[in-house]
Design an enzyme around this catalytic site. Sequence first.
Site, PDB file in Angstrom:
ATOM      1  N   GLY A  13       0.778  -1.228   0.000  1.00  0.00           N
ATOM      2  CA  GLY A  13       0.000   0.000   0.000  1.00  0.00           C
ATOM      3  C   GLY A  13       0.812   1.281   0.000  1.00  0.00           C
TER       4      GLY A  13
ATOM      5  N   GLN B 173       8.037   7.812  -8.567  1.00  0.00           N
ATOM      6  CA  GLN B 173       7.216   8.715  -9.385  1.00  0.00           C
ATOM      7  C   GLN B 173       5.733   8.403  -9.256  1.00  0.00           C
ATOM      8  OE1 GLN B 173       8.524  11.429 -10.702  1.00  0.00           O
ATOM      9  NE2 GLN B 173      10.387  10.647  -9.740  1.00  0.00           N
TER      10      GLN B 173
ATOM     11  N   ASN C  18      -6.750   3.809 -11.863  1.00  0.00           N
ATOM     12  CA  ASN C  18      -5.732   2.803 -11.588  1.00  0.00           C
ATOM     13  C   ASN C  18      -4.371   3.382 -11.926  1.00  0.00           C
ATOM     14  OD1 ASN C  18      -4.586   0.173 -11.017  1.00  0.00           O
ATOM     15  ND2 ASN C  18      -4.361  -0.115 -13.227  1.00  0.00           N
TER      16      ASN C  18
ATOM     17  N   HIS D 157      -0.621   2.232 -13.217  1.00  0.00           N
ATOM     18  CA  HIS D 157       0.025   1.102 -13.886  1.00  0.00           C
ATOM     19  C   HIS D 157       1.486   1.467 -14.115  1.00  0.00           C
ATOM     20  CE1 HIS D 157       0.438  -2.409 -16.481  1.00  0.00           C
ATOM     21  NE2 HIS D 157       1.056  -1.648 -17.347  1.00  0.00           N
TER      22      HIS D 157
ATOM     23  N   ARG E 195     -16.011 -14.817 -10.047  1.00  0.00           N
ATOM     24  CA  ARG E 195     -15.618 -13.397 -10.056  1.00  0.00           C
ATOM     25  C   ARG E 195     -16.814 -12.509  -9.733  1.00  0.00           C
ATOM     26  NH1 ARG E 195     -10.624 -11.955 -11.867  1.00  0.00           N
ATOM     27  NH2 ARG E 195      -9.384 -13.632 -12.823  1.00  0.00           N
TER      28      ARG E 195
HETATM   29  C1  GRF Z   1       3.895  -1.663  -7.466  1.00  0.00           C
HETATM   30  O1  GRF Z   1       4.623  -2.555  -8.302  1.00  0.00           O
HETATM   31  C2  GRF Z   1       3.358  -0.546  -8.281  1.00  0.00           C
HETATM   32  O2  GRF Z   1       4.154  -0.320  -9.421  1.00  0.00           O
HETATM   33  C3  GRF Z   1       2.002  -1.027  -8.706  1.00  0.00           C
HETATM   34  O3  GRF Z   1       1.547  -1.882  -7.669  1.00  0.00           O
HETATM   35  C4  GRF Z   1       2.694  -2.407  -6.957  1.00  0.00           C
HETATM   36  C5  GRF Z   1       2.556  -2.304  -5.459  1.00  0.00           C
HETATM   37  O4  GRF Z   1       2.221  -0.993  -5.146  1.00  0.00           O
HETATM   38  N1  GRF Z   1       1.125   0.089  -8.889  1.00  0.00           N
HETATM   39  P1  GRF Z   1       1.909  -0.557  -3.610  1.00  0.00           P
HETATM   40  O5  GRF Z   1       3.248  -0.342  -2.939  1.00  0.00           O
HETATM   41  O6  GRF Z   1       1.140  -1.697  -2.941  1.00  0.00           O
HETATM   42  O7  GRF Z   1       1.128   0.707  -3.735  1.00  0.00           O
END
Ligand code: GRF
Length: 198
Positions: free
Chosen positions: A14, A175, A109, A111, A67
């Site tokens: 997170g 970033q 989201n 990515h 799902r």
């Molecule tokens: C990371 O690899 C990030 O690039 C992608 O989700 C993964 C975990 O992110 N968005 P987080 O530290 O749990 O926010």
Amino acid sequence: MSHRRVAILISGGGSNMLALVRSMTGAHPARPCLVLSNVRGAGGLARAAALGIPVACVDHRSFGADRAGFEAALNDALAPHAPDILCLAGFMRILTPVFTACWAGRMLNIHPSLLPKYPGLHTHARAIAAGDREAGCSVHEVTADLDAGPILGQARVPVLPGDTPESLAARVLEQEHRLYPAVLRRFAADDRRPVLLP
Ligand code: GRF
């Protein structure tokens, strides 16, 4: 001023959730209302709870291949908190068109690639293997097509000689923590101008 209510969906530590939560203060038009994970014991749940944010878990493993059942349980967990916006932040489940339609125009989201390049997984390894000199991350609206919705922001980083997927991931993640809060702030103010960093 009534704030936009933001639910953040996570699957792991997170770090993006924390960056978003820390940004929603003062004049920011939004506030976090729930942190929801599909993984019981996800590190981000404890971090959110420590900040006094309501948390919930809907364990996708309880639903097997169902799902629709999992997504109905997600909506049941979300409903009491009445979110206006969903932020997927390291959320590692693919959502069906039924769920994405239900939240169309209200779900974001992040990515870890410069979309439309490298939708899906292993983005950093693919950028390195392709010999790309640049990589980065994108925030987009979530639609039925995986990692393909309208792009609301991007941040670019150099790919350096000797980079591994891990070293590049770390550079991109820094970033992500700048980009996602900047995009959410505009999105919550109904400002759709793309955020381009640096
Ligand atoms: C990371 O690899 C990030 O690039 C992608 O989700 C993964 C975990 O992110 N968005 P987080 O530290 O749990 O926010």
